[in-house]
Design a protein around this motif. Sequence first.
Motif, PDB file in Angstrom:
ATOM      1  N   ALA A 115     -59.163 -23.370 -12.359  1.00  0.00           N
ATOM      2  CA  ALA A 115     -58.315 -22.948 -13.488  1.00  0.00           C
ATOM      3  C   ALA A 115     -59.054 -23.165 -14.806  1.00  0.00           C
ATOM      4  O   ALA A 115     -58.983 -22.335 -15.714  1.00  0.00           O
ATOM      5  CB  ALA A 115     -56.994 -23.717 -13.475  1.00  0.00           C
ATOM      6  N   SER A 118     -61.010 -20.257 -15.603  1.00  0.00           N
ATOM      7  CA  SER A 118     -60.294 -18.969 -15.676  1.00  0.00           C
ATOM      8  C   SER A 118     -60.238 -18.198 -14.362  1.00  0.00           C
ATOM      9  O   SER A 118     -60.217 -16.968 -14.365  1.00  0.00           O
ATOM     10  CB  SER A 118     -60.925 -18.063 -16.747  1.00  0.00           C
ATOM     11  OG  SER A 118     -61.075 -18.760 -17.944  1.00  0.00           O
ATOM     12  N   ASP A 120     -58.846 -16.243 -11.322  1.00  0.00           N
ATOM     13  CA  ASP A 120     -57.636 -15.419 -11.221  1.00  0.00           C
ATOM     14  C   ASP A 120     -57.011 -15.606  -9.832  1.00  0.00           C
ATOM     15  O   ASP A 120     -57.409 -14.968  -8.865  1.00  0.00           O
ATOM     16  CB  ASP A 120     -57.983 -13.951 -11.471  1.00  0.00           C
ATOM     17  CG  ASP A 120     -56.733 -13.089 -11.599  1.00  0.00           C
ATOM     18  OD1 ASP A 120     -55.664 -13.500 -11.084  1.00  0.00           O
ATOM     19  OD2 ASP A 120     -56.824 -12.018 -12.207  1.00  0.00           O
ATOM     20  N   ASN A 122     -54.022 -14.828  -8.846  1.00  0.00           N
ATOM     21  CA  ASN A 122     -53.298 -13.649  -8.371  1.00  0.00           C
ATOM     22  C   ASN A 122     -54.247 -12.690  -7.664  1.00  0.00           C
ATOM     23  O   ASN A 122     -53.907 -12.121  -6.634  1.00  0.00           O
ATOM     24  CB  ASN A 122     -52.587 -12.940  -9.532  1.00  0.00           C
ATOM     25  CG  ASN A 122     -51.270 -13.611  -9.882  1.00  0.00           C
ATOM     26  OD1 ASN A 122     -50.646 -14.247  -9.023  1.00  0.00           O
ATOM     27  ND2 ASN A 122     -50.854 -13.500 -11.124  1.00  0.00           N
TER      28      ASN A 122
ATOM     29  N   ASP B 120     -45.755 -15.016  -9.068  1.00  0.00           N
ATOM     30  CA  ASP B 120     -46.885 -15.168  -9.989  1.00  0.00           C
ATOM     31  C   ASP B 120     -47.682 -16.429  -9.618  1.00  0.00           C
ATOM     32  O   ASP B 120     -47.340 -17.538 -10.013  1.00  0.00           O
ATOM     33  CB  ASP B 120     -46.379 -15.252 -11.431  1.00  0.00           C
ATOM     34  CG  ASP B 120     -47.523 -15.185 -12.432  1.00  0.00           C
ATOM     35  OD1 ASP B 120     -48.675 -15.514 -12.061  1.00  0.00           O
ATOM     36  OD2 ASP B 120     -47.265 -14.807 -13.586  1.00  0.00           O
ATOM     37  N   ASN B 122     -50.680 -17.265 -10.520  1.00  0.00           N
ATOM     38  CA  ASN B 122     -51.342 -17.893 -11.668  1.00  0.00           C
ATOM     39  C   ASN B 122     -50.394 -18.863 -12.362  1.00  0.00           C
ATOM     40  O   ASN B 122     -50.792 -19.951 -12.763  1.00  0.00           O
ATOM     41  CB  ASN B 122     -51.838 -16.836 -12.657  1.00  0.00           C
ATOM     42  CG  ASN B 122     -53.168 -16.233 -12.214  1.00  0.00           C
ATOM     43  OD1 ASN B 122     -53.947 -16.887 -11.515  1.00  0.00           O
ATOM     44  ND2 ASN B 122     -53.421 -15.003 -12.597  1.00  0.00           N
ATOM     45  N   TYR B 126     -51.672 -22.557 -12.504  1.00  0.00           N
ATOM     46  CA  TYR B 126     -52.056 -22.965 -13.863  1.00  0.00           C
ATOM     47  C   TYR B 126     -50.964 -23.819 -14.511  1.00  0.00           C
ATOM     48  O   TYR B 126     -51.275 -24.676 -15.326  1.00  0.00           O
ATOM     49  CB  TYR B 126     -52.284 -21.741 -14.759  1.00  0.00           C
ATOM     50  CG  TYR B 126     -53.660 -21.120 -14.669  1.00  0.00           C
ATOM     51  CD1 TYR B 126     -54.661 -21.482 -15.568  1.00  0.00           C
ATOM     52  CD2 TYR B 126     -53.959 -20.174 -13.705  1.00  0.00           C
ATOM     53  CE1 TYR B 126     -55.920 -20.905 -15.501  1.00  0.00           C
ATOM     54  CE2 TYR B 126     -55.212 -19.589 -13.628  1.00  0.00           C
ATOM     55  CZ  TYR B 126     -56.193 -19.961 -14.528  1.00  0.00           C
ATOM     56  OH  TYR B 126     -57.440 -19.395 -14.457  1.00  0.00           O
TER      57      TYR B 126
END
Lengths: 425, 425
Positions: A115, A118, A120, A122, B120, B122, B126
């Motif tokens: 994380a 960055s 992803d 998803n 979701d 992410n 996150y």
Amino acid sequence: MEVIRSNFADALERVGEAIHEAEFLAIDAEFSGLEQVADLRKSEYDVEQYYIDIAALVKRYNIIQFGLCAFTWSAVSQSYISKPFNFYLFPTTTTGTARLDRPFSVQPSAIDFLAKHSFDFNKWLYCGIPWLTQAEEESLVQQYRNKVQKGFDDIVEDKKGKEYMETARIQIKQVYTSKDGFVNLVPHNAYLRRLVYQEIRNHHPDLIAQGRPGFIQVRVAKKDESDQIKQRDMDRFERDLSEARGFRAVFDMMKASRKPIVGHNLLVDIMMMQSQFEGGLPADFEAFKRDIQMSFPCILDTKFICETAAGLQIKSTSLDALLDQTSQYDCPPVDMHPAFTRYFEGRLHEAGYDAYVTGRLLIRLMYHLGASPTDIGVAQHQRAIAKSGPVGQNKHAKVDMNTLKAYYNKLNLSKGHFTVVNLDA
Amino acid sequence: MEVIRSNFADALERVGEAIHEAEFLAIDAEFSGLEQVADLRKSEYDVEQYYIDIAALVKRYNIIQFGLCAFTWSAVSQSYISKPFNFYLFPTTTTGTARLDRPFSVQPSAIDFLAKHSFDFNKWLYCGIPWLTQAEEESLVQQYRNKVQKGFDDIVEDKKGKEYMETARIQIKQVYTSKDGFVNLVPHNAYLRRLVYQEIRNHHPDLIAQGRPGFIQVRVAKKDESDQIKQRDMDRFERDLSEARGFRAVFDMMKASRKPIVGHNLLVDIMMMQSQFEGGLPADFEAFKRDIQMSFPCILDTKFICETAAGLQIKSTSLDALLDQTSQYDCPPVDMHPAFTRYFEGRLHEAGYDAYVTGRLLIRLMYHLGASPTDIGVAQHQRAIAKSGPVGQNKHAKVDMNTLKAYYNKLNLSKGHFTVVNLDA
């Protein structure tokens, strides 16, 4: 190039081409986690035990992103051309008739690390490419054959099932006298649906039951229809199986190529790949070394080279620090192939980019050590220079990979009091 | 209301208020997976064995999204007011000085299911809120106390460590004669940094070593400075601990409230909650029932009610199908509290929305069964009506939860030849 579920089949040819033409393949992998094993500095700890401890963990976790960067020498441009691929991997069960549901572990700190860079998630979980080992594929084929030959296992009718099937059997009999030639049944859940199919299969070989949205249509079979359905089912299974095999096709091409595999601190990456795509790891380190020799006869670890090559004066051997520290090394340019646009700007800790950086680092080291060969590599270096032919008008004579022969199959084990795992020993 | 890491602390008061004022709490949970256990239709399989099999799985998986919807009766508007909360849960390790790294399992088919419903991932990974069980929290506090009292465990200097520390010790001594009153050390990795701190801790109680970006600053301590640093460290630990405790604060409030807990097919949800927030599950079903009685004395399962209540004529007991089938039931309106805007449009299979739908369903059932009480509930129903007082000008007399007393603590076990788990038995 980003490779996900939707473009994997199309990308496969380009991947194969890149592997085929490459001088070497740089790799990197991101994992769903990997817990710490015992403190490697303890003197009683040896490589064999380390292998056993790591192997136990490796089996639980997955590679979730795989970077593959193919490097080719271009005589025309007198530069290296790189083709980086970044694959998201997730063992999805959405592969129709050829599916396996294989739970795996996730380590929160590994997710937090990704994380921070960055990642992803998803894209990983919606679009990750699945894989099957050879054994898993064979087992799915066997299951399919059994199903075709022997049909499904029968299930027991419970109380509600009996109630429903009493009515259903009356409806099914009406097919033979029905004006339309069919009846529609509306079983309300998966269990009742299975009972309907079971009834047709076992007691009405002359009827066909077909699932429709919300109901099952039962009708009299036409001539040859059941053969046609069988053929269509088999075609679908083949398609689904190919989708489920997924990334193993890339792994198999890498193996078949026998090209040098380059990574940075890649011992665990290699163990993870072997476990995930070959299916498990052998019980002891000796057997593992033999397996790896068969699959990847030439492995180079840039971290090991940087830790041990004499005269490099390197302070930190993390990948990004090394890129800075070697930036003045004299070597031919490394260009990105123009069709591979994703990394025109850096994306450190994305596997595809890290693979690309690792390959660049290898080229720098190869030319640097080739120009001022260390004790360890003198003989190989001289042979390599001789083999490459005389230096012409070009600034750089092409240096052969064999310049680094002394480093082949020696992998870094950074936290140990031992710093090398020699796969050849 | 969506509750994630960044707004959790702020949301906690509203959650507490909603729980406090509620007549009942509807819940729903999404899991990271849950494999199938043995075929429940086999007659030798009993509830005790089912509990043991499910408990073994529950321990490996996590609740990743938790829905809590509080329902209150408004005498003014003669309607129910609902406040739905949707929490993302992830055991992040980014909680500074109070962190635990607890791996968990993920089942690909569960992820595929969530993806089908636009989950979701992410946001989950996150922004998920962490949690600590009571025991985990106490153990972190104990670790912290030990650290303050006894300091860190010393680590061994390996060859590279020795080399580096020889230079470092000379630099450290220069602090005492330095014009600036400090020196900056640049150890290149975490291991060397630990060695520097260890050196200061063990041999220079009069010096302070402070981490800076890229280096460690060593200087002479001012008067009382080490006490101030200790206090600041403790304040930070308390803050971090509160963040790490996270969602357990909600779980504790739910328990403390002793409000009825309503869910749809919620046996596994309850086991998962108990395992995740209390820390593990007891070895046998009897002990589990006792634990649940203590934590949640009144549990209602809308699926069990729909499967068993006489005269409902319900075909399918999936949550969305039930919402359709009960849409004509006569009951007071259920309004969304105006500050809770997320579900003005439906989001089926988001835990917060499913909790809301489950609560609405309970209200419909409560009034429907209250108006035409089943055999099972006649006595309670009459007492409940009597207690609610006479019907006034309003269309609906307020029906008391006790109308459903016959269903308290009876949970559906949908796939079994047994359909009820009686927590009171």
